[in-house]
Design an enzyme around this catalytic site. Structure first.
Site, short mmCIF file in Angstrom:
data_model
loop_
_atom_site.label_atom_id
_atom_site.label_comp_id
_atom_site.label_asym_id
_atom_site.label_seq_id
_atom_site.Cartn_x
_atom_site.Cartn_y
_atom_site.Cartn_z
NE ARG A 181 -4.14 1.76 0.65
CZ ARG A 181 -4.96 2.09 -0.13
NH1 ARG A 181 -5.20 1.66 -1.20
NH2 ARG A 181 -6.18 2.86 0.27
CB THR B 283 -9.38 -1.13 -8.08
OG1 THR B 283 -9.49 0.31 -7.06
CG2 THR B 283 -8.52 -1.85 -7.25
CB SER C 10 -12.60 -1.52 0.43
OG SER C 10 -12.74 -0.20 1.35
N GLY D 5 -13.59 -1.69 -7.02
CA GLY D 5 -15.12 -0.91 -6.68
C GLY D 5 -15.17 -0.29 -5.21
N GLY D 6 -13.88 0.24 -4.80
CA GLY D 6 -13.66 0.87 -3.56
C GLY D 6 -14.50 -0.02 -2.28
O1 DON Z 1 -7.69 0.96 -1.59
C1 DON Z 1 -9.06 1.31 -1.86
O2 DON Z 1 -9.82 0.66 -1.17
C2 DON Z 1 -9.42 2.32 -3.07
N1 DON Z 1 -8.50 3.22 -3.33
C3 DON Z 1 -9.82 1.47 -4.17
C4 DON Z 1 -10.54 2.39 -5.22
C5 DON Z 1 -11.33 1.34 -6.21
O3 DON Z 1 -11.58 0.39 -6.13
C6 DON Z 1 -12.02 2.03 -7.26
N2 DON Z 1 -12.67 1.14 -7.98
N3 DON Z 1 -13.31 1.03 -8.89
#
Ligand code: DON
Length: 538
Positions: free
Chosen positions: A81, A351, A423, A443-444
């Site tokens: 990360r 992502t 996430s 997907g956040g």
């Molecule tokens: O690390 C995370 O949870 C977010 N930065 C992920 C963002 C994300 O999955 C957007 N995607 N579709």
């Protein structure tokens, strides 16, 4: 809504399977397996290839989590990360500030993470796994329809970033069409220096100089040479959970994914879900109430465990029973009554997740990200790659929590060198020591619920892998207090959704797709692995 379809790819032959969003990147991984490489060799090669062929999320300028199930021994998590630069402060952002540009960039972790994974587990030479991406960048590759849509849309909005337009724009102008070739000579040079000098080229060498020069070109850029030199990827013990005779391994903090996933499965295990129909209002109600509670705990407690003390009880079966007792089987709990003070912000972006298994049964689940689609939109001048906008994943204003969705709880506030809460939930499921599922998604915050539903569809509701991935997904994240459901407009669900509303749930009325879960599943009937390409992004 985009159809909930999957493409099963042939069961693993002797060489193994690679499933990703990008066919040329999957081909690079498959070639590694065919040369005698293992799942980690393939995964590292795919991660570099996605930087070339899926630039909205594939990255060397971002970070992520790689779960590895070695053929013998316990699964591990390689955590890479991003971190806050040393000059970052808890009050550096104001609510409402734009979420891209130099200021949003966290110290990238991907290259160190991939090097760490390769060093620990790889069989092929480092150069062998990186070189195919050099070729893809230098020779170019043909764009498919999904990538054309993604690039054209980013270019329409990229007016502030000339280097972005230079690197990703169509030579001679105009919009990209399927079949056009994207050639990336700067990126080819960057990747070639990684072949020759390893990860140090990125963190201490010429690429580090280019990143720092890019940061200095804007008053807002914070990353220094020392920040890059000090970056470390970490080997972490996964969160382990059990569900109906299966073992789950998934990332620990700084991802919230593992804790929340195991917490939700523990809670759902207390209900005999399979007595009910999969899409009954009762089943959906229990899912939503479970999500509501886990996401509240996420907001309350979770952050980088190297900086904040995290409670131990969240993933215990005992706590799950207590939470289960707080669910009214007939009525929605109002989120605001659970904790009045801590609402959340929405996350945009992109992502990507991919899954690999090799002939020895070694498996990799990898999710990595730039945070938003194309991250900060900042392409490092002359180096041909994008930087993340991951600083947006911290809580921005200490103490400020409001009903519009801003959160200021302490666990995830900015501090120098701290990792922002994620996430991402790349997940391995084992039965009797054998991998039976490799999954994950973008997907956040919806990621955690996507993985939850793939796991439940298989283990609880007896679906096949392709059915489990294709099935419509729902999402609730405590606040805002509403449910999104992929099939909300489909007539076959109308009565059940009406019942949910009558129980007090608020449903988003427009259909959206949720996630993109490229999965590998062991078919218990044939005892063979099947790759499942989620079609939601195609
Ligand atoms: O690390 C995370 O949870 C977010 N930065 C992920 C963002 C994300 O999955 C957007 N995607 N579709």
């Amino acid at each position: 809504m985009a159809p909930c379809r999957t493409t099963p790819i042939s069961p693993a032959d002797a060489g193994g399977l690679v499933v990703s969003v990008s066919p040329p990147a999957s081909a690079v991984g498959t070639a590694m397996l065919q040369r005698g490489g293992n799942a980690v060799d393939a995964a590292v090669a795919v991660a570099f290839a996605l930087q070339v062929t899926w630039p909205s999320a594939g990255n060397i300028g971002g970070g992520g989590f790689m779960m590895v199930a070695p053929p013998r021994g316990k699964p591990v998590c390689i955590e890479y990360r991003e971190t806050a630069p040393s000059a970052a402060t808890p009050t550096m952002f104001k609510l409402g500030e734009r979420r891209f540009g130099h200021k949003l960039v966290g110290v990238p972790g991907t290259v160190r993470g991939l090097a760490r994974a390769h060093e620990q587990f790889g069989k092929l030479q480092w150069g062998e796994v990186v070189l195919p991406s050099v070729r893809l960048a230098e020779d170019g590759f043909a764009l498919n329809a999904a990538l054309v849509r993604s690039l054209n849309s980013a270019l329409r909005n990229g007016a502030d970033f000339p280097e972005f337009a230079r690197v990703y724009g169509k030579p001679g102008g105009g919009t990209w069409r399927a079949g056009d070739r994207l050639v990336q000579p700067d990126l080819g040079r960057t990747l070639r220096s990684l072949v020759d000098q390893g990860a140090d080229a990125f963190y201490r060498g010429a690429i580090a100089d280019q990143i720092v020069a890019e940061m200095k070109s804007s008053q807002a850029g914070l990353i220094s040479k020392a920040d890059l030199a000090n970056y470390r990827a970490k080997l972490r013990t996964p969160i382990h959970g059990t569900y109906r005779g299966h073992d789950l391994y998934t990332p620990p903090p700084p991802s919230s994914g593992g804790v929340a996933l195991v917490q939700m499965l523990n809670l759902l295990e207390t209900f005999d879900l399979r007595r009910r129909e999969r899409w009954s209002a009762e089943t959906m109600h229990l899912l939503i109430e479970t999500m509501r509670r886990a996401f509240l705990d996420r907001a309350r407690h979770l952050g980088d465990a190297d900086f904040v003390e995290l409670p131990k009880h969240l993933t215990t079966k005992e706590y799950a029973r207590k939470l289960a007792a707080s669910i009214d089987p007939h009525r929605a709990t109002r989120s605001a009554t659970l904790a009045k003070d801590i609402p959340l912000v929405d996350e945009p972006g992109e992502t990507t997740h991919f899954s690999v298994i090799d002939r020895e049964g070694m498996a990799v689940a990898n999710t990595y990200t730039l945070e938003g689609g194309f991250g900060s939109k900042v392409v490092v001048r002359g180096a041909g790659f994008l930087l993340n906008n991951e600083m947006g994943d911290f809580n921005w204003q200490p103490g400020h929590t409001d009903t519009r969705g801003n959160i200021g709880t302490p666990a995830n506030l900015i501090a120098p060198g701290k990792r922002m809460l994620s996430s991402m939930t790349p997940t391995l499921v084992l039965r009797d020591g054998q991998v039976v599922l490799v999954t994950g998604s973008p997907g956040g915050r919806t990621i955690i619920n996507t993985v939850l539903q793939v796991v439940l569809n298989l283990i609880e509701f007896g679906m096949t892998g392709p059915e489990a991935v294709a099935a419509p997904r729902l999402h609730h994240q405590w606040l805002p207090d509403r449910v999104t459901f992929e099939a909300v407009e489909q007539p076959e669900f109308a009565n059940r959704l009406q019942r949910l509303r009558a129980m007090g749930h608020t449903l988003n009325t427009s259909e959206t797709t949720q996630g993109d879960a490229h999965t590998i599943w062991r078919d218990p009937k044939t005892k063979r692995y099947v790759g499942i390409v989620d079609q939601r992004m195609q």
